[in-house]
Design a protein around this motif. Sequence first.
Motif, PDB file in Angstrom:
ATOM      1  N   ALA A   1      10.665  61.444 -47.438  1.00  0.00           N
ATOM      2  CA  ALA A   1      11.873  62.211 -47.729  1.00  0.00           C
ATOM      3  C   ALA A   1      11.653  63.689 -47.456  1.00  0.00           C
ATOM      4  O   ALA A   1      10.711  64.296 -47.966  1.00  0.00           O
ATOM      5  N   ALA A   2      12.501  64.259 -46.626  1.00  0.00           N
ATOM      6  CA  ALA A   2      12.596  65.702 -46.411  1.00  0.00           C
ATOM      7  C   ALA A   2      11.254  66.386 -46.191  1.00  0.00           C
ATOM      8  O   ALA A   2      10.858  67.258 -46.969  1.00  0.00           O
ATOM      9  N   PRO A   3      10.514  66.027 -45.137  1.00  0.00           N
ATOM     10  CA  PRO A   3       9.299  66.793 -44.830  1.00  0.00           C
ATOM     11  C   PRO A   3       9.661  68.218 -44.440  1.00  0.00           C
ATOM     12  O   PRO A   3      10.742  68.465 -43.891  1.00  0.00           O
ATOM     13  N   GLU A   4       8.780  69.148 -44.738  1.00  0.00           N
ATOM     14  CA  GLU A   4       9.012  70.547 -44.379  1.00  0.00           C
ATOM     15  C   GLU A   4       8.444  70.809 -42.994  1.00  0.00           C
ATOM     16  O   GLU A   4       7.233  70.684 -42.770  1.00  0.00           O
ATOM     17  N   LEU A   5       9.319  71.136 -42.044  1.00  0.00           N
ATOM     18  CA  LEU A   5       8.878  71.477 -40.691  1.00  0.00           C
ATOM     19  C   LEU A   5       8.526  72.955 -40.671  1.00  0.00           C
ATOM     20  O   LEU A   5       9.355  73.805 -40.998  1.00  0.00           O
ATOM     21  N   ASP A   6       7.298  73.251 -40.304  1.00  0.00           N
ATOM     22  CA  ASP A   6       6.757  74.605 -40.442  1.00  0.00           C
ATOM     23  C   ASP A   6       6.246  75.099 -39.096  1.00  0.00           C
ATOM     24  O   ASP A   6       5.297  74.546 -38.540  1.00  0.00           O
ATOM     25  N   ASP A   7       6.864  76.149 -38.570  1.00  0.00           N
ATOM     26  CA  ASP A   7       6.442  76.698 -37.280  1.00  0.00           C
ATOM     27  C   ASP A   7       4.995  77.176 -37.296  1.00  0.00           C
ATOM     28  O   ASP A   7       4.347  77.233 -36.242  1.00  0.00           O
ATOM     29  N   ASP A   8       4.477  77.529 -38.463  1.00  0.00           N
ATOM     30  CA  ASP A   8       3.078  77.959 -38.546  1.00  0.00           C
ATOM     31  C   ASP A   8       2.110  76.823 -38.240  1.00  0.00           C
ATOM     32  O   ASP A   8       0.917  77.064 -38.025  1.00  0.00           O
ATOM     33  N   LEU A   9       2.611  75.575 -38.213  1.00  0.00           N
ATOM     34  CA  LEU A   9       1.769  74.422 -37.924  1.00  0.00           C
ATOM     35  C   LEU A   9       1.836  73.996 -36.463  1.00  0.00           C
ATOM     36  O   LEU A   9       1.210  72.997 -36.083  1.00  0.00           O
ATOM     37  N   MET A  10       2.556  74.741 -35.631  1.00  0.00           N
ATOM     38  CA  MET A  10       2.572  74.426 -34.207  1.00  0.00           C
ATOM     39  C   MET A  10       1.190  74.660 -33.605  1.00  0.00           C
ATOM     40  O   MET A  10       0.419  75.483 -34.088  1.00  0.00           O
ATOM     41  N   GLU A  11       0.895  73.896 -32.539  1.00  0.00           N
ATOM     42  CA  GLU A  11      -0.402  74.056 -31.897  1.00  0.00           C
ATOM     43  C   GLU A  11      -0.519  75.452 -31.281  1.00  0.00           C
ATOM     44  O   GLU A  11       0.482  76.146 -31.056  1.00  0.00           O
ATOM     45  N   ARG A  12      -1.727  75.841 -31.007  1.00  0.00           N
ATOM     46  CA  ARG A  12      -1.994  77.128 -30.360  1.00  0.00           C
ATOM     47  C   ARG A  12      -1.231  77.244 -29.047  1.00  0.00           C
ATOM     48  O   ARG A  12      -1.107  76.273 -28.293  1.00  0.00           O
ATOM     49  N   ASP A  13      -0.721  78.417 -28.778  1.00  0.00           N
ATOM     50  CA  ASP A  13      -0.148  78.714 -27.467  1.00  0.00           C
ATOM     51  C   ASP A  13      -1.319  79.028 -26.536  1.00  0.00           C
ATOM     52  O   ASP A  13      -1.990  80.051 -26.691  1.00  0.00           O
ATOM     53  N   TYR A  14      -1.563  78.154 -25.560  1.00  0.00           N
ATOM     54  CA  TYR A  14      -2.723  78.294 -24.685  1.00  0.00           C
ATOM     55  C   TYR A  14      -2.470  79.176 -23.463  1.00  0.00           C
ATOM     56  O   TYR A  14      -3.376  79.358 -22.645  1.00  0.00           O
ATOM     57  N   GLY A  15      -1.269  79.710 -23.336  1.00  0.00           N
ATOM     58  CA  GLY A  15      -1.000  80.621 -22.230  1.00  0.00           C
ATOM     59  C   GLY A  15      -1.321  79.996 -20.892  1.00  0.00           C
ATOM     60  O   GLY A  15      -0.881  78.888 -20.566  1.00  0.00           O
ATOM     61  N   ALA A  16      -2.128  80.699 -20.088  1.00  0.00           N
ATOM     62  CA  ALA A  16      -2.443  80.254 -18.728  1.00  0.00           C
ATOM     63  C   ALA A  16      -3.264  78.980 -18.686  1.00  0.00           C
ATOM     64  O   ALA A  16      -3.385  78.358 -17.618  1.00  0.00           O
ATOM     65  N   ALA A  17      -3.825  78.542 -19.804  1.00  0.00           N
ATOM     66  CA  ALA A  17      -4.615  77.306 -19.835  1.00  0.00           C
ATOM     67  C   ALA A  17      -3.769  76.082 -20.193  1.00  0.00           C
ATOM     68  O   ALA A  17      -4.278  74.963 -20.188  1.00  0.00           O
ATOM     69  N   GLU A  18      -2.488  76.285 -20.465  1.00  0.00           N
ATOM     70  CA  GLU A  18      -1.625  75.172 -20.858  1.00  0.00           C
ATOM     71  C   GLU A  18      -1.605  74.095 -19.772  1.00  0.00           C
ATOM     72  O   GLU A  18      -1.367  74.367 -18.590  1.00  0.00           O
ATOM     73  N   GLY A  19      -1.848  72.861 -20.194  1.00  0.00           N
ATOM     74  CA  GLY A  19      -1.785  71.733 -19.287  1.00  0.00           C
ATOM     75  C   GLY A  19      -3.002  71.554 -18.402  1.00  0.00           C
ATOM     76  O   GLY A  19      -3.009  70.673 -17.540  1.00  0.00           O
ATOM     77  N   ILE A  20      -4.022  72.363 -18.589  1.00  0.00           N
ATOM     78  CA  ILE A  20      -5.203  72.360 -17.718  1.00  0.00           C
ATOM     79  C   ILE A  20      -6.418  71.934 -18.531  1.00  0.00           C
ATOM     80  O   ILE A  20      -6.567  72.321 -19.695  1.00  0.00           O
ATOM     81  N   THR A  21      -7.295  71.158 -17.942  1.00  0.00           N
ATOM     82  CA  THR A  21      -8.496  70.710 -18.641  1.00  0.00           C
ATOM     83  C   THR A  21      -9.547  71.818 -18.665  1.00  0.00           C
ATOM     84  O   THR A  21      -9.504  72.764 -17.870  1.00  0.00           O
TER      85      THR A  21
END
Length: 205
Positions: A79-99
């Motif tokens: 019931a009613a979980p709290e969605l918290d933007d502070d729990l989003m994954e790190r923004d990896y910038g130029a490394a996003e999607g890259i191994t």
Amino acid sequence: MSGAAVPTGLRVWLARHGETEWSKAMRHTGRTDLPLTSEGRRQARALAPQLAGIDFAHVLCSPLLRARQTLELALPGVAAPELDDDLMERDYGAAEGITTVAMRERTGDPTWESWTADIEGAETIDDVGARTDRVIARVLRCQVPEDGGADVLIVAHGHLLRVLAARWLEQPAVFGQRLTLATSALGVLGFERERRVLRRWNLTG
């Protein structure tokens, strides 16, 4: 905590989301909003027996799809979980999607890793640590009955949860690099007397 009593009966359950196509391929997955794979959904359902019967006082979740899907499968009917933007994954910038392997080839640095590299357009590890500090502060304000404990569930992402555990232990955020956490694995944070401790870690299936 401004003189407030330490909630030593508090247990904080951490659950990493299940497998996605990018986590399977070991690609850095930050804000790209991917769904779970069929294996990821199976992994999330496998969490249900481990969480069954726990009366969570609060449930916090990253707003990203892979975390929300994991919560829905691991704790059906929550019931009613709290969605918290502070729990989003790190923004990896130029490394996003890259191994990591590809980033080492791209940078010419055979020791490159996202925990310590200066990545163009990315959050720093300490930026992520500041977000997890805010989450921890909110969790520590939870009311714990004098005659028992209280449980909080946090469903989020691999690096984010590793940083959160490091900060819970009052270590630098980069200490999270030593706390490997598999997809759909659990960890439990808590107290020994007034000291914050790691009670369980990287529990799978």
